[in-house]
Scaffold this active site. Structure first.
Site, short mmCIF file in Angstrom:
data_model
loop_
_atom_site.label_atom_id
_atom_site.label_comp_id
_atom_site.label_asym_id
_atom_site.label_seq_id
_atom_site.Cartn_x
_atom_site.Cartn_y
_atom_site.Cartn_z
CB SER A 63 -0.89 0.02 1.24
OG SER A 63 -1.35 1.35 1.45
CG HIS A 82 -3.80 -1.67 -1.63
ND1 HIS A 82 -4.92 -2.42 -1.92
CD2 HIS A 82 -4.16 -0.86 -0.60
CE1 HIS A 82 -5.90 -2.09 -1.10
NE2 HIS A 82 -5.48 -1.14 -0.30
CG ASP A 103 -5.01 2.31 1.00
OD1 ASP A 103 -5.97 1.52 0.84
OD2 ASP A 103 -3.91 1.97 1.46
CG MET A 113 -8.30 7.02 2.63
SD MET A 113 -7.49 6.94 4.24
CE MET A 113 -6.64 5.37 4.10
CG HIS A 120 -9.17 0.05 -0.43
ND1 HIS A 120 -8.56 -0.18 0.78
CD2 HIS A 120 -10.51 0.01 -0.18
CE1 HIS A 120 -9.47 -0.36 1.72
NE2 HIS A 120 -10.67 -0.23 1.17
CG MET A 173 -11.27 3.08 2.16
SD MET A 173 -9.69 3.01 3.02
CE MET A 173 -8.58 3.19 1.63
CG MET A 196 -11.43 -2.71 5.14
SD MET A 196 -9.87 -2.41 4.31
CE MET A 196 -8.91 -1.60 5.59
CG PHE A 239 -5.56 6.81 10.21
CD1 PHE A 239 -5.08 8.06 9.81
CD2 PHE A 239 -6.83 6.72 10.77
CE1 PHE A 239 -5.87 9.19 9.97
CE2 PHE A 239 -7.62 7.86 10.92
CZ PHE A 239 -7.14 9.09 10.52
N GLY A 246 -0.68 1.58 9.87
CA GLY A 246 -0.02 1.39 11.16
C GLY A 246 -0.92 0.98 12.31
CG ASP A 277 -6.03 -2.89 3.24
OD1 ASP A 277 -4.97 -2.62 3.84
OD2 ASP A 277 -6.64 -2.09 2.51
N GLY A 278 -4.77 -4.35 6.35
CA GLY A 278 -4.72 -3.67 7.64
C GLY A 278 -3.98 -4.47 8.69
N GLY A 287 1.11 -1.99 4.21
CA GLY A 287 1.68 -0.65 4.13
C GLY A 287 2.96 -0.59 4.94
C1 DX5 Z 1 -6.22 1.40 5.77
C2 DX5 Z 1 -5.75 1.18 4.35
C3 DX5 Z 1 -4.64 0.18 4.31
C4 DX5 Z 1 -3.45 0.61 5.11
C5 DX5 Z 1 -2.54 -0.54 5.35
O1 DX5 Z 1 -7.29 2.25 5.79
O2 DX5 Z 1 -6.80 0.70 3.54
O3 DX5 Z 1 -4.30 -0.19 2.99
O4 DX5 Z 1 -2.75 1.64 4.51
O5 DX5 Z 1 -1.49 -0.12 6.19
P1 DX5 Z 1 -0.86 -1.06 7.29
O6 DX5 Z 1 -0.34 -2.28 6.57
O7 DX5 Z 1 0.21 -0.24 7.90
O8 DX5 Z 1 -1.95 -1.42 8.25
ZN ZN Z 2 -6.37 -0.34 1.46
#
Ligand code: DX5
Ligand code: ZN
Length: 221
Positions: A10, A35, A37, A39, A68, A70, A139, A145, A147, A177-178, A199
Site C-alpha cells: 500500500s 495497492h 488507498d 480516502m 481501494h 474509501m 478490512m 490510517f 499502522g 488489508d490492515g 503498508g
Molecule cells: C487502511 C488502508 C490500508 C493501510 C494498510 O485504511 O486501507 O491499505 O494503509 O497499512 P498497514 O499495513 O500499515 O496497516
Molecule cells: Zn487499502
C-alpha cells in the site's frame, strides 16, 4: 500449509515526495500488485490520493493498480479512476445503497470489480453480489490510517468468505488489508486470503529492505 499469496504494497506508507521512485523500487523488489488507498475525509477520517495522482504514477510500474476506494459516494469517481489507470477498483459495501450498481459500473469501465467489508460488516453482505465481483477485500483494521493493529476477529470472516467463494466455483480473489505483517499475514493466508495488502510492513526500512520485506510477507524469509 498456507496457500501461495500475492503481495500488494500500500503506497499510503511510501514516501509521498518520491512516489514514482517508490513504485519502481517496490516493483523491482517483487511486489505483485500496487495497492492505492483513496480516502475522502467523509467515509473515512483521512484524505489521500485522487485520480490525477493515479494517472501520474501509472508509467512507473507495470503491475496491476489495485485501487481501494474509501469514499462515499463512489460512483461519480469510478470512470475517472478507470481512465487514470486502475486495473481493479474496490468499493465498500457500506459506502452507498446501490452496491450492485457500483460493481456493474466498475466492470462497464473495463476494470475488475472489488467489494470491501469494514470489520463490523458480516461476510454474508457479499453473498448477493458474488456474481458481480472479481475480488473481496476484508478490512482487518477500521479503514483510514496505516499502522493500526490487526483485528483478530476478521480471521473467522476470511474463513467464511473462503468457503463462500470456493462453494460458488467462481474465480474471486480474497484480499486482506490492515495490520498485516509476517505473522498476521501467515494467519490470514491460513484462513483463506490470497492477496495480502501491507503498508507499514512493506515499506519499512527504506528501499534496500523492500525485497526482504516482501519475501517475509510471502512467508519465504
Ligand atoms: C487502511 C488502508 C490500508 C493501510 C494498510 O485504511 O486501507 O491499505 O494503509 O497499512 P498497514 O499495513 O500499515 O496497516
Ligand atoms: Zn487499502
Amino acid at each position: 500449509m498456507p496457500r501461495a499469496v500475492r503481495i500488494a504494497p500500500s503506497i499510503l506508507s511510501a514516501d509521498f515526495a518520491r512516489l514514482g521512485a517508490e513504485l519502481r523500487a517496490v516493483t523491482d523488489a517483487g511486489a505483485d500488485l500496487i495497492h492505492i488507498d483513496v480516502m475522502d475525509g467523509h467515509f473515512v477520517p483521512n484524505l489521500t490520493i485522487g485520480p490525477g495522482v493515479v494517472k501520474a504514477l501509472k508509467p512507473h510500474s507495470g503491475l496491476p493498480f489495485d485501487v481501494h476506494l474509501m469514499i462515499a459516494p463512489a460512483d461519480p469517481f469510478i470512470p475517472q479512476f478507470a481512465s487514470s489507470g486502475a486495473d481493479i477498483i474496490t468499493v465498500h459495501a457500506e459506502a452507498g445503497p446501490h452496491l450492485h450498481r457500483s460493481l456493474a459500473l466498475i466492470r462497464d469501465q473495463g476494470c475488475e470489480a472489488g467489494v470491501s467489508l469494514n470489520p463490523s460488516t458480516p461476510a454474508e453482505a457479499v453473498a448477493p453480489v458474488l456474481d458481480a465481483v472479481d475480488l473481496v477485500l476484508v478490512m482487518s483494521v477500521n479503514p483510514g490510517f496505516a499502522g493500526q493493529s490487526f483485528i483478530d476477529s476478521q480471521l473467522d470472516k476470511l474463513d467464511r468468505l473462503r468457503r463462500m467463494i470456493d462453494d460458488s466455483g467462481r474465480d474471486i480473489a480474497l484480499e486482506v488489508d490492515g495490520g498485516i505483517n509476517a505473522e498476521t499475514g501467515r494467519r490470514a493466508a491460513e484462513a483463506g486470503a490470497d492477496i495480502l495488502v501491507a503498508g507499514t510492513a512493506a515499506f519499512a526500512g527504506g528501499e534496500e529492505s523492500y525485497a526482504e520485506n516482501i519475501l517475509r510477507l510471502r512467508g519465504n524469509a
